[in-house]
Scaffold this motif. Sequence first.
Motif, PDB file in Angstrom:
ATOM      1  N   GLU A   9       0.837  -1.210   0.000  1.00  0.00           N
ATOM      2  CA  GLU A   9       0.000   0.000   0.000  1.00  0.00           C
ATOM      3  C   GLU A   9       0.868   1.254   0.000  1.00  0.00           C
ATOM      4  O   GLU A   9       0.568   2.232  -0.703  1.00  0.00           O
ATOM      5  CB  GLU A   9      -0.925  -0.007   1.218  1.00  0.00           C
ATOM      6  N   THR A  10       1.972   1.199   0.801  1.00  0.00           N
ATOM      7  CA  THR A  10       2.896   2.340   0.807  1.00  0.00           C
ATOM      8  C   THR A  10       3.499   2.547  -0.571  1.00  0.00           C
ATOM      9  O   THR A  10       3.557   3.673  -1.094  1.00  0.00           O
ATOM     10  CB  THR A  10       3.999   2.110   1.836  1.00  0.00           C
ATOM     11  N   LEU A  11       3.936   1.429  -1.175  1.00  0.00           N
ATOM     12  CA  LEU A  11       4.507   1.523  -2.516  1.00  0.00           C
ATOM     13  C   LEU A  11       3.469   1.995  -3.528  1.00  0.00           C
ATOM     14  O   LEU A  11       3.781   2.778  -4.438  1.00  0.00           O
ATOM     15  CB  LEU A  11       5.077   0.164  -2.936  1.00  0.00           C
ATOM     16  N   ASP A  12       2.224   1.497  -3.358  1.00  0.00           N
ATOM     17  CA  ASP A  12       1.160   1.928  -4.277  1.00  0.00           C
ATOM     18  C   ASP A  12       0.927   3.424  -4.173  1.00  0.00           C
ATOM     19  O   ASP A  12       0.732   4.110  -5.191  1.00  0.00           O
ATOM     20  CB  ASP A  12      -0.145   1.170  -3.975  1.00  0.00           C
ATOM     21  N   ARG A  13       0.946   3.942  -2.922  1.00  0.00           N
ATOM     22  CA  ARG A  13       0.765   5.384  -2.755  1.00  0.00           C
ATOM     23  C   ARG A  13       1.926   6.157  -3.377  1.00  0.00           C
ATOM     24  O   ARG A  13       1.723   7.188  -4.033  1.00  0.00           O
ATOM     25  CB  ARG A  13       0.631   5.738  -1.269  1.00  0.00           C
ATOM     26  N   GLN A  14       3.142   5.625  -3.166  1.00  0.00           N
ATOM     27  CA  GLN A  14       4.296   6.285  -3.768  1.00  0.00           C
ATOM     28  C   GLN A  14       4.228   6.230  -5.287  1.00  0.00           C
ATOM     29  O   GLN A  14       4.538   7.223  -5.976  1.00  0.00           O
ATOM     30  CB  GLN A  14       5.589   5.623  -3.271  1.00  0.00           C
ATOM     31  N   ILE A  15       3.817   5.063  -5.801  1.00  0.00           N
ATOM     32  CA  ILE A  15       3.697   4.920  -7.255  1.00  0.00           C
ATOM     33  C   ILE A  15       2.626   5.853  -7.792  1.00  0.00           C
ATOM     34  O   ILE A  15       2.790   6.496  -8.836  1.00  0.00           O
ATOM     35  CB  ILE A  15       3.391   3.455  -7.620  1.00  0.00           C
ATOM     36  N   GLN A  16       1.507   5.944  -7.050  1.00  0.00           N
ATOM     37  CA  GLN A  16       0.429   6.825  -7.478  1.00  0.00           C
ATOM     38  C   GLN A  16       0.894   8.276  -7.493  1.00  0.00           C
ATOM     39  O   GLN A  16       0.608   9.032  -8.441  1.00  0.00           O
ATOM     40  CB  GLN A  16      -0.776   6.667  -6.538  1.00  0.00           C
TER      41      GLN A  16
END
Length: 353
Positions: free
Chosen positions: A224-231
């Motif tokens: 989720e952290t990576l997804d937020r960073q990717i987003q």
Amino acid sequence: MMLQLTRLRVEQLRRFRQPFELAGLTPGLNILAGPNEAGKSTLVRAIRAAFFERHRSNAAEHLRPHGDSAAAPTIELDFLLDGQAGQLRKTFLARKRCELQWAGQRHEGAEAEDWLAQRFGFSYALKGESKPQNWGIPGLLWVEQGEGQRLDVDPARDYLHDALAGQAGQGGTAGSALAASGGDELLERLRALRQLLLTPKGGAPTGELAQLIKQGEALAAERETLDRQIQAYRQQVDELAALRQQHAADEAARPWETLQAQLDAARARQTELQAQQAQLATDLARQAQLAQTRELLLAQLAQGTQLQAALAQRQQALDEATRQETAAQAAARAAQAPWQAAQAASAAAREAL
């Protein structure tokens, strides 16, 4: 019998209003991962509905997208059954339809659904939405997030028991040996394996399963952290792309040239207005000076008028004095004649003496 799902496609189903396809499903365990509210549980429910719900059932209302009364939730499944390709397509609510193709066979409607139930060992609810007790062994195949520790194996056990008993009744040697005890030995082995993963009371995860769940939760949080960073990165990339596109458009249109020309014209106009303002100030100063001169001239004019009146009076007095002088001179002349006569008489008298 071996079943493998290879592709899932849904449309007008809950949050998936537009077509969504999940392809490339592989043999063995397939895990759907994604952020909350991404639709993972919806896809699992779609698979269950394709198998366990009658296409004409009114209990499929939960598949409808929110607020869309005309929706026709559609589920399409590609699968391999005993190595042969097949496809199941079901549409609920607005356009109720069921189509099944496998190994050159084609079934439609309730016939297709009954073929699936008989082939895979499950049943349909007589009324309302299907329940776990209707799902048989296939009910253990598609598990929603957070439901693994609460799986109810009793319906699958009952179906296996009945199936083995049926084989025994048909004279099958292996089936007879296993079904003689009602499949208890196999079920005990299953329970023992289950206890390695779940506690006997409450069915809470334990052992390796608990560790894997913790690892999965940690990985999910990390994801989720990576997804937020990717987003955030994607958003920045999109913003950069938009800026580059705008820059390219500006380079092509060169709007600053027009703006520069407008600025130059504005500056020239400003210079012109400043000159006009300076001239106006000069004119106003000149006007004030002229007004002051006018006031002075008016005062002098008034003084001249007074002088003219005084001059007229003096002229009148002069004329009167001249008239009086003329009259006096006439009177003097008139008086001089007798005097002269007297003088002449006096002179003549002196001579006569």
